[in-house]
Design a protein around this motif. Structure first.
Motif, mmCIF file in Angstrom:
data_model
loop_
_atom_site.group_PDB
_atom_site.id
_atom_site.type_symbol
_atom_site.label_atom_id
_atom_site.label_comp_id
_atom_site.label_asym_id
_atom_site.label_seq_id
_atom_site.Cartn_x
_atom_site.Cartn_y
_atom_site.Cartn_z
ATOM 1 N N LYS A 1 0.831 -1.208 0.000
ATOM 2 C CA LYS A 1 0.000 0.000 0.000
ATOM 3 C C LYS A 1 0.862 1.254 0.000
ATOM 4 C CE LYS A 1 -2.778 -0.512 3.512
ATOM 5 N NZ LYS A 1 -3.895 -0.180 4.428
ATOM 6 N N ALA A 2 1.982 1.222 0.704
ATOM 7 C CA ALA A 2 2.875 2.385 0.752
ATOM 8 C C ALA A 2 3.462 2.672 -0.631
ATOM 9 C CB ALA A 2 3.984 2.151 1.771
ATOM 10 N N LEU A 3 3.790 1.628 -1.380
ATOM 11 C CA LEU A 3 4.304 1.835 -2.738
ATOM 12 C C LEU A 3 3.240 2.458 -3.635
ATOM 13 C CD1 LEU A 3 6.355 -1.439 -3.334
ATOM 14 C CD2 LEU A 3 7.262 0.883 -3.220
ATOM 15 N N ALA B 1 0.836 4.367 -2.659
ATOM 16 C CA ALA B 1 0.676 5.754 -2.219
ATOM 17 C C ALA B 1 1.851 6.612 -2.662
ATOM 18 C CB ALA B 1 0.541 5.796 -0.699
ATOM 19 N N GLN B 2 3.042 6.013 -2.705
ATOM 20 C CA GLN B 2 4.233 6.765 -3.102
ATOM 21 C C GLN B 2 4.201 7.123 -4.586
ATOM 22 O OE1 GLN B 2 7.858 4.719 -2.122
ATOM 23 N NE2 GLN B 2 9.192 6.335 -2.920
ATOM 24 N N TYR B 3 3.641 6.228 -5.407
ATOM 25 C CA TYR B 3 3.586 6.452 -6.859
ATOM 26 C C TYR B 3 2.135 6.327 -7.325
ATOM 27 C CZ TYR B 3 8.510 5.126 -6.176
ATOM 28 O OH TYR B 3 9.807 5.020 -5.726
ATOM 29 N N PRO B 4 1.267 7.241 -6.940
ATOM 30 C CA PRO B 4 -0.180 7.059 -7.174
ATOM 31 C C PRO B 4 -0.588 7.021 -8.640
ATOM 32 C CG PRO B 4 0.294 9.282 -6.392
ATOM 33 C CD PRO B 4 1.564 8.512 -6.243
ATOM 34 N N GLU C 1 1.673 6.048 -11.146
ATOM 35 C CA GLU C 1 2.636 5.283 -11.937
ATOM 36 C C GLU C 1 2.680 3.793 -11.597
ATOM 37 O OE1 GLU C 1 6.366 7.947 -12.988
ATOM 38 O OE2 GLU C 1 5.903 8.099 -10.838
ATOM 39 N N GLU D 1 12.300 -4.375 0.765
ATOM 40 C CA GLU D 1 13.318 -3.567 0.097
ATOM 41 C C GLU D 1 13.522 -4.049 -1.333
ATOM 42 O OE1 GLU D 1 13.797 -5.190 2.933
ATOM 43 O OE2 GLU D 1 13.990 -3.623 4.480
ATOM 44 N N ALA E 1 10.626 -2.830 -3.416
ATOM 45 C CA ALA E 1 10.737 -1.391 -3.668
ATOM 46 C C ALA E 1 11.821 -1.095 -4.699
ATOM 47 C CB ALA E 1 11.025 -0.655 -2.363
ATOM 48 N N ALA F 1 11.339 0.656 -8.349
ATOM 49 C CA ALA F 1 12.109 1.850 -8.721
ATOM 50 C C ALA F 1 12.847 1.641 -10.041
ATOM 51 C CB ALA F 1 13.096 2.197 -7.606
#
Length: 223
Positions: A81-83, A85-88, A90, A203, A206, A210
């Motif tokens: 979910k954090a990923l 939110a970080q790239y909403p 993409e 990690e 993520a 990236a």
């Protein structure tokens, strides 16, 4: 004034504890070798029926093979979910089901019934929150997952009817065929734009996201 940092630290500690427990459970079930390919057949990764969280046109797609009874899936959920939110704009998440544990198949059908009512995400959150109560691998009690879904607003009577639809069984059959074809033997298993993780952990996920984002951004036409 010092309350907020303390609260954040406590929450982070709890989150990491959940992940450590989930990782331990995952490792107990992991085979000596995981033959999942580095590049997966895209036709096997996503089906028309697959739930998608995030924008349909996102250049990066995370595919997660997920078992609602899996402790590691529950532990990973906040990181995924954090990923998002970080790239909403993409990154999107495609959820595939891997019902390895007893009782998981009925909870998968419950989630799909919730999707028919437009309540997929709240019911997913409720089922995962309640997982320690219902997902005992020796004696699972899916009725407690149903109770959690009802508290999240699900019309249980309608859901029970929808769960009996023939397409629910067909969906599960397709999921199992695909996870077998992709050599998915444990949950969660992730692919990012078709690439499997070379090591397990948030990690690693993520980093792969990236990498794929950097590739997509370089390929984007200049304004």
């Amino acid at each position: 004034m010092k309350t907020r940092p303390l609260t954040t630290a406590v929450l982070l500690g709890v989150l990491l504890t959940f992940f450590a427990l989930g990782l331990w459970a995952w490792q107990q079930r992991a085979p000596a070798e995981a033959p999942a390919p580095q590049r997966a057949d895209p036709a096997r990764l996503q089906r028309m029926h697959s739930p998608v969280l995030g924008p349909a046109g996102a250049p990066v797609t995370i595919v997660e093979f997920f078992d609602p009874s899996c402790e590691a899936c529950r532990a990973f959920h906040p990181f995924v979910k954090a990923l998002l939110a970080q790239y909403p704009s993409e990154v999107k998440l495609v959820i595939r089901y891997a019902p390895f544990h007893p009782g998981s198949d009925s909870v998968v059908k419950l989630l799909e019934a919730a999707r028919r009512q437009g309540l997929y995400q709240p019911v997913l959150e409720a089922v995962l929150d309640a997982q320690p109560a219902w997902a005992d691998h020796a004696q699972p009690n899916p009725s407690l997952a149903f109770a959690a879904a009802k508290q999240a607003g699900l019309d249980i009577e309608r859901a029970l009817q929808d769960m009996q639809r023939p397409e629910m069984e067909a969906l599960l059959k397709q999921e199992v065929e695909d996870l077998n074809a992709l050599y998915v033997e444990k949950t969660p298993t992730f692919f990012v734009n078709g690439r499997g993780l070379t090591r397990f952990g948030p990690e690693a996920l993520a980093e792969l996201v990236a990498e794929e984002l950097a590739i997509a951004r370089r390929a984007r036409p200049a304004p």
